[in-house]
Design a protein around this motif. Sequence first.
Motif, PDB file in Angstrom:
ATOM      1  N   VAL A   1       0.862  -1.171   0.000  1.00  0.00           N
ATOM      2  CA  VAL A   1       0.000   0.000   0.000  1.00  0.00           C
ATOM      3  C   VAL A   1       0.900   1.224   0.000  1.00  0.00           C
ATOM      4  O   VAL A   1       1.893   1.270   0.728  1.00  0.00           O
ATOM      5  N   THR A   2       0.555   2.200  -0.820  1.00  0.00           N
ATOM      6  CA  THR A   2       1.285   3.463  -0.778  1.00  0.00           C
ATOM      7  C   THR A   2       0.379   4.518  -0.171  1.00  0.00           C
ATOM      8  O   THR A   2      -0.821   4.568  -0.461  1.00  0.00           O
ATOM      9  N   VAL A   3       0.956   5.348   0.662  1.00  0.00           N
ATOM     10  CA  VAL A   3       0.220   6.430   1.311  1.00  0.00           C
ATOM     11  C   VAL A   3       0.793   7.739   0.799  1.00  0.00           C
ATOM     12  O   VAL A   3       1.994   7.978   0.908  1.00  0.00           O
ATOM     13  N   ARG A   4      -0.081   8.561   0.210  1.00  0.00           N
ATOM     14  CA  ARG A   4       0.356   9.860  -0.301  1.00  0.00           C
ATOM     15  C   ARG A   4       0.477  10.845   0.849  1.00  0.00           C
ATOM     16  O   ARG A   4      -0.425  10.981   1.660  1.00  0.00           O
ATOM     17  N   LEU A   5       1.603  11.524   0.882  1.00  0.00           N
ATOM     18  CA  LEU A   5       1.869  12.520   1.911  1.00  0.00           C
ATOM     19  C   LEU A   5       1.687  13.913   1.344  1.00  0.00           C
ATOM     20  O   LEU A   5       1.829  14.122   0.140  1.00  0.00           O
ATOM     21  N   PRO A   6       1.400  14.878   2.199  1.00  0.00           N
ATOM     22  CA  PRO A   6       1.367  16.263   1.727  1.00  0.00           C
ATOM     23  C   PRO A   6       2.717  16.625   1.101  1.00  0.00           C
ATOM     24  O   PRO A   6       3.757  16.164   1.549  1.00  0.00           O
ATOM     25  N   GLY A   7       2.683  17.408   0.071  1.00  0.00           N
ATOM     26  CA  GLY A   7       3.921  17.805  -0.588  1.00  0.00           C
ATOM     27  C   GLY A   7       4.367  16.828  -1.659  1.00  0.00           C
ATOM     28  O   GLY A   7       5.437  16.967  -2.221  1.00  0.00           O
ATOM     29  N   GLY A   8       3.560  15.811  -1.937  1.00  0.00           N
ATOM     30  CA  GLY A   8       3.876  14.890  -3.021  1.00  0.00           C
ATOM     31  C   GLY A   8       4.655  13.654  -2.623  1.00  0.00           C
ATOM     32  O   GLY A   8       4.964  12.825  -3.473  1.00  0.00           O
ATOM     33  N   GLY A   9       5.013  13.507  -1.362  1.00  0.00           N
ATOM     34  CA  GLY A   9       5.750  12.331  -0.926  1.00  0.00           C
ATOM     35  C   GLY A   9       4.853  11.107  -0.829  1.00  0.00           C
ATOM     36  O   GLY A   9       3.636  11.198  -0.835  1.00  0.00           O
ATOM     37  N   SER A  64      10.010  10.918  -0.750  1.00  0.00           N
ATOM     38  CA  SER A  64       9.563   9.862   0.150  1.00  0.00           C
ATOM     39  C   SER A  64      10.391   9.892   1.433  1.00  0.00           C
ATOM     40  O   SER A  64      11.598  10.095   1.390  1.00  0.00           O
ATOM     41  N   PRO A  65       9.735   9.689   2.586  1.00  0.00           N
ATOM     42  CA  PRO A  65      10.536   9.563   3.800  1.00  0.00           C
ATOM     43  C   PRO A  65      11.389   8.299   3.711  1.00  0.00           C
ATOM     44  O   PRO A  65      11.058   7.372   2.974  1.00  0.00           O
ATOM     45  N   ASP A  66      12.470   8.277   4.456  1.00  0.00           N
ATOM     46  CA  ASP A  66      13.416   7.161   4.308  1.00  0.00           C
ATOM     47  C   ASP A  66      13.059   5.982   5.207  1.00  0.00           C
ATOM     48  O   ASP A  66      13.863   5.507   5.989  1.00  0.00           O
ATOM     49  N   PHE A  67      11.824   5.507   5.067  1.00  0.00           N
ATOM     50  CA  PHE A  67      11.425   4.299   5.787  1.00  0.00           C
ATOM     51  C   PHE A  67      10.311   3.601   5.033  1.00  0.00           C
ATOM     52  O   PHE A  67       9.660   4.171   4.168  1.00  0.00           O
ATOM     53  N   VAL A  68      10.120   2.342   5.388  1.00  0.00           N
ATOM     54  CA  VAL A  68       8.979   1.574   4.923  1.00  0.00           C
ATOM     55  C   VAL A  68       8.277   1.077   6.179  1.00  0.00           C
ATOM     56  O   VAL A  68       8.922   0.744   7.174  1.00  0.00           O
ATOM     57  N   ALA A  69       6.958   1.073   6.153  1.00  0.00           N
ATOM     58  CA  ALA A  69       6.190   0.581   7.295  1.00  0.00           C
ATOM     59  C   ALA A  69       5.903  -0.902   7.080  1.00  0.00           C
ATOM     60  O   ALA A  69       5.386  -1.305   6.041  1.00  0.00           O
ATOM     61  N   MET A  70       6.281  -1.708   8.058  1.00  0.00           N
ATOM     62  CA  MET A  70       6.043  -3.159   8.002  1.00  0.00           C
ATOM     63  C   MET A  70       4.849  -3.455   8.905  1.00  0.00           C
ATOM     64  O   MET A  70       4.938  -3.329  10.124  1.00  0.00           O
ATOM     65  N   ALA A 111      -1.649  11.011  11.650  1.00  0.00           N
ATOM     66  CA  ALA A 111      -0.626  12.056  11.482  1.00  0.00           C
ATOM     67  C   ALA A 111      -0.585  12.518  10.025  1.00  0.00           C
ATOM     68  O   ALA A 111      -0.432  13.716   9.755  1.00  0.00           O
ATOM     69  N   VAL A 112      -0.739  11.588   9.088  1.00  0.00           N
ATOM     70  CA  VAL A 112      -0.772  11.955   7.668  1.00  0.00           C
ATOM     71  C   VAL A 112      -2.001  12.816   7.383  1.00  0.00           C
ATOM     72  O   VAL A 112      -1.915  13.828   6.683  1.00  0.00           O
ATOM     73  N   VAL A 113      -3.146  12.427   7.934  1.00  0.00           N
ATOM     74  CA  VAL A 113      -4.374  13.222   7.758  1.00  0.00           C
ATOM     75  C   VAL A 113      -4.161  14.633   8.296  1.00  0.00           C
ATOM     76  O   VAL A 113      -4.545  15.620   7.660  1.00  0.00           O
ATOM     77  N   TYR A 114      -3.529  14.740   9.451  1.00  0.00           N
ATOM     78  CA  TYR A 114      -3.241  16.055  10.022  1.00  0.00           C
ATOM     79  C   TYR A 114      -2.353  16.857   9.073  1.00  0.00           C
ATOM     80  O   TYR A 114      -2.594  18.044   8.840  1.00  0.00           O
ATOM     81  N   GLY A 115      -1.355  16.215   8.496  1.00  0.00           N
ATOM     82  CA  GLY A 115      -0.478  16.895   7.537  1.00  0.00           C
ATOM     83  C   GLY A 115      -1.249  17.402   6.330  1.00  0.00           C
ATOM     84  O   GLY A 115      -1.029  18.520   5.870  1.00  0.00           O
TER      85      GLY A 115
END
Length: 175
Positions: A1-9, A64-70, A111-115
């Motif tokens: 799953v990919t999660v879109r972050l504010p700012g295009g990440g 992209s932030p430098d992590f993957v969520a497992m 936190a992403v929703v808040y962003g």
Amino acid sequence: VTVRLPGGGVFVIDAKCSLNAFLELQEATDEAGRAACLTRHVQSVRGHIGGLSAKAYWDQFDSSPDFVAMFIPSDSILSAALDHAPDLMTEAMDKRVVIVTPTTLFALCKAVVYGWRVEEQAANAQKIAELGRELYKRIAVMGGHAGSVGKALEAAVSRYNQFVGSLETQVLTQA
């Protein structure tokens, strides 16, 4: 799953962690069998951490932030692994893997929703500022026109008064 972050990440959530050893642990009846299953469970989690780290998802997406969520589907599954290997979370973080369970994934997504909300508010504030600048320009133009009308009315009143004065002092007295 990919999660879109504010700012295009984008950050990736991987949910393919093997649970076979954990399920065998639940069914084990003797202590030796439980210990062997627990060891295999920790090895499975560690192996998945290493595999995810090697994929370097953070290099595949811009900003992209430098992590993957497992994702591990239950707090108890993670807890069993941490009971046997307390440093597992630190090992994962060192390899840019964030282990999440439903509880922590929910917090991460909030936190992403808040962003996104903050970004939307910033965009709205920018739009309001642009509209305010445009309104100010229009009011300035209108103010210039009102000033011109005032000067023209003042001149008209002055000319009218001159006319009346001339009429009363020059024309009517002679008439």
